[in-house]
Enzyme design. Sequence first.
Site, PDB file in Angstrom:
ATOM      1  N   TYR A  99      18.437 -16.703 -20.131  1.00 46.39           N
ATOM      2  CA  TYR A  99      17.881 -15.662 -20.992  1.00 46.39           C
ATOM      3  C   TYR A  99      19.030 -14.728 -21.405  1.00 46.39           C
ATOM      4  O   TYR A  99      19.032 -13.530 -21.129  1.00 46.39           O
ATOM      5  CB  TYR A  99      16.729 -14.898 -20.321  1.00 46.39           C
ATOM      6  CG  TYR A  99      15.768 -14.373 -21.364  1.00 46.39           C
ATOM      7  CD1 TYR A  99      14.907 -15.252 -22.026  1.00 46.39           C
ATOM      8  CD2 TYR A  99      15.759 -13.042 -21.737  1.00 46.39           C
ATOM      9  CE1 TYR A  99      14.071 -14.797 -23.025  1.00 46.39           C
ATOM     10  CE2 TYR A  99      14.914 -12.582 -22.734  1.00 46.39           C
ATOM     11  CZ  TYR A  99      14.076 -13.468 -23.365  1.00 46.39           C
ATOM     12  OH  TYR A  99      13.251 -13.014 -24.360  1.00 46.39           O
ATOM     13  N   LEU A 100      19.998 -15.337 -22.064  1.00 43.92           N
ATOM     14  CA  LEU A 100      21.306 -14.709 -22.264  1.00 43.92           C
ATOM     15  C   LEU A 100      21.261 -13.554 -23.253  1.00 43.92           C
ATOM     16  O   LEU A 100      20.424 -13.519 -24.155  1.00 43.92           O
ATOM     17  CB  LEU A 100      22.301 -15.771 -22.763  1.00 43.92           C
ATOM     18  CG  LEU A 100      22.459 -16.984 -21.847  1.00 43.92           C
ATOM     19  CD1 LEU A 100      23.439 -17.980 -22.469  1.00 43.92           C
ATOM     20  CD2 LEU A 100      22.935 -16.576 -20.455  1.00 43.92           C
ATOM     21  N   HIS A 154      26.175 -11.324 -21.048  1.00 47.71           N
ATOM     22  CA  HIS A 154      26.627 -12.664 -20.650  1.00 47.71           C
ATOM     23  C   HIS A 154      27.714 -13.167 -21.608  1.00 47.71           C
ATOM     24  O   HIS A 154      28.711 -13.757 -21.182  1.00 47.71           O
ATOM     25  CB  HIS A 154      25.463 -13.663 -20.682  1.00 47.71           C
ATOM     26  CG  HIS A 154      24.333 -13.356 -19.754  1.00 47.71           C
ATOM     27  ND1 HIS A 154      23.097 -12.937 -20.200  1.00 47.71           N
ATOM     28  CD2 HIS A 154      24.243 -13.410 -18.395  1.00 47.71           C
ATOM     29  CE1 HIS A 154      22.288 -12.770 -19.163  1.00 47.71           C
ATOM     30  NE2 HIS A 154      22.957 -13.036 -18.056  1.00 47.71           N
ATOM     31  N   GLN A 194      30.273  -6.057 -14.119  1.00 47.04           N
ATOM     32  CA  GLN A 194      30.242  -4.803 -13.348  1.00 47.04           C
ATOM     33  C   GLN A 194      28.812  -4.285 -13.213  1.00 47.04           C
ATOM     34  O   GLN A 194      28.487  -3.549 -12.291  1.00 47.04           O
ATOM     35  CB  GLN A 194      31.137  -3.761 -14.036  1.00 47.04           C
ATOM     36  CG  GLN A 194      31.154  -2.389 -13.394  1.00 47.04           C
ATOM     37  CD  GLN A 194      31.675  -2.397 -11.963  1.00 47.04           C
ATOM     38  OE1 GLN A 194      32.482  -3.260 -11.590  1.00 47.04           O
ATOM     39  NE2 GLN A 194      31.217  -1.459 -11.156  1.00 47.04           N
ATOM     40  N   ASP A 245      26.339  -5.673 -12.028  1.00 48.41           N
ATOM     41  CA  ASP A 245      25.911  -5.958 -10.653  1.00 48.41           C
ATOM     42  C   ASP A 245      27.092  -5.671  -9.728  1.00 48.41           C
ATOM     43  O   ASP A 245      27.742  -6.585  -9.211  1.00 48.41           O
ATOM     44  CB  ASP A 245      25.443  -7.407 -10.547  1.00 48.41           C
ATOM     45  CG  ASP A 245      24.249  -7.671 -11.447  1.00 48.41           C
ATOM     46  OD1 ASP A 245      23.134  -7.319 -11.062  1.00 48.41           O
ATOM     47  OD2 ASP A 245      24.449  -8.198 -12.565  1.00 48.41           O
ATOM     48  N   GLN A 282      27.211  -7.106  -6.178  1.00 48.20           N
ATOM     49  CA  GLN A 282      27.364  -8.565  -6.228  1.00 48.20           C
ATOM     50  C   GLN A 282      28.838  -8.945  -6.338  1.00 48.20           C
ATOM     51  O   GLN A 282      29.305  -9.860  -5.651  1.00 48.20           O
ATOM     52  CB  GLN A 282      26.569  -9.108  -7.420  1.00 48.20           C
ATOM     53  CG  GLN A 282      26.780 -10.580  -7.690  1.00 48.20           C
ATOM     54  CD  GLN A 282      25.781 -11.098  -8.697  1.00 48.20           C
ATOM     55  OE1 GLN A 282      24.645 -11.370  -8.374  1.00 48.20           O
ATOM     56  NE2 GLN A 282      26.205 -11.240  -9.936  1.00 48.20           N
ATOM     57  N   VAL A 304      28.016  -4.231 -20.472  1.00 47.06           N
ATOM     58  CA  VAL A 304      27.701  -4.121 -21.899  1.00 47.06           C
ATOM     59  C   VAL A 304      26.371  -3.388 -22.038  1.00 47.06           C
ATOM     60  O   VAL A 304      25.399  -3.709 -21.336  1.00 47.06           O
ATOM     61  CB  VAL A 304      27.625  -5.518 -22.556  1.00 47.06           C
ATOM     62  CG1 VAL A 304      27.237  -5.407 -24.020  1.00 47.06           C
ATOM     63  CG2 VAL A 304      28.950  -6.242 -22.399  1.00 47.06           C
ATOM     64  N   SER A 360      20.129  -6.305 -19.868  1.00 45.39           N
ATOM     65  CA  SER A 360      19.620  -7.068 -18.736  1.00 45.39           C
ATOM     66  C   SER A 360      18.493  -7.961 -19.227  1.00 45.39           C
ATOM     67  O   SER A 360      17.715  -7.550 -20.101  1.00 45.39           O
ATOM     68  CB  SER A 360      19.079  -6.117 -17.661  1.00 45.39           C
ATOM     69  OG  SER A 360      18.283  -6.827 -16.734  1.00 45.39           O
ATOM     70  N   ARG A 365      15.971  -8.520 -17.686  1.00 42.94           N
ATOM     71  CA  ARG A 365      14.728  -7.884 -17.234  1.00 42.94           C
ATOM     72  C   ARG A 365      14.261  -6.770 -18.183  1.00 42.94           C
ATOM     73  O   ARG A 365      13.116  -6.322 -18.072  1.00 42.94           O
ATOM     74  CB  ARG A 365      14.899  -7.313 -15.820  1.00 42.94           C
ATOM     75  CG  ARG A 365      14.980  -8.401 -14.755  1.00 42.94           C
ATOM     76  CD  ARG A 365      14.942  -7.825 -13.347  1.00 42.94           C
ATOM     77  NE  ARG A 365      14.719  -8.856 -12.342  1.00 42.94           N
ATOM     78  CZ  ARG A 365      15.678  -9.437 -11.629  1.00 42.94           C
ATOM     79  NH1 ARG A 365      16.941  -9.103 -11.815  1.00 42.94           N
ATOM     80  NH2 ARG A 365      15.377 -10.359 -10.729  1.00 42.94           N
TER      81      ARG A 365
END
Length: 281
Positions: free
Chosen positions: A30-31, A35, A146, A148, A151, A174, A183, A185
Amino acid sequence: MKIVTTIAEFRQVRRGYGFESVGFVPTMGYLHEGHLELIRRARTENERVVASIFVNPKQFSPTEDLSRYPRDLDRDFHMLAGENVDLVFVPSNEVMYPPDYQTTVSVSRVTQALEGLRRPTHFDGVTTVVAKLFNIVQPSRAYFGQKDAQQSVVIRQMVRDLNFDLEIVVCPTVRESDGLAMSSRNKYLTEDERKGATVLYKALQSAKSIWDGGTRNSGILRAAMMETLSEELLARVDYISAADPVTLEEWHGEIPRDSGLLLSMAVFFGQTRLIDNLLLE
Ligand code: AMP
């Protein structure tokens, strides 16, 4: 652009790259532009670019959004082809975790703070799948966002501890034009929630302006973020943090002059949990 779904096919294509450098961008699909910036960076720094799309069930808890996580493979392939990606790996759950699968990769200390406190099984899922993907893809460099922040810290630690022979590259977050971090989400947000979600970036900026003014008191910085977030009625704060960017331990009182600062937060809008952060050196 080649698209493969099995490890055997992947390895066959990968062997053809010989000693060429390979940049790898792991994603859950779901780019969006966030990404694509990782892909573009990988494209400039490597002879070959590999992306993966895998919604990793092991990094979702039973109460999280695995089944409704947004998916659109055709659109993703179109976007990746537009960035001249060489190879896309799209494994099924069965390819990654066959029925007799038994191994977990677990990083101990830096997973205990922030996201790890609220999502206790999340990072074991992340490090397990990323370790597997590194072994399959054999990249020269792997690209993470960055966005996340924890992570990236956890994966760097895993790479050091397990001697993976690759470089981790962390790329800037971004954002949409109003500051909201991109995101997958964000798709869950209603129109009103989407408007209200700009408050995360505003809260980070309010703490940054205090930091830029010379304040090093972590309590004051957290209070500034909290005050901004409390102005948005749709926002329900999960946590806010002012932590050491290396150890991820929460700062209390004054932050030493030569230390950096990771401001971060998780905020619910309805069922949707958004995270954001700002790294201040
Ligand atoms: P995901 O598909 O959400 O697992 O993200 C795949 C990679 O893209 C991770 O390394 C993320 O940190 C990165 N990423 C996600 N959103 C952004 C963003 N807004 N800016 C930069 N990188 C991002």
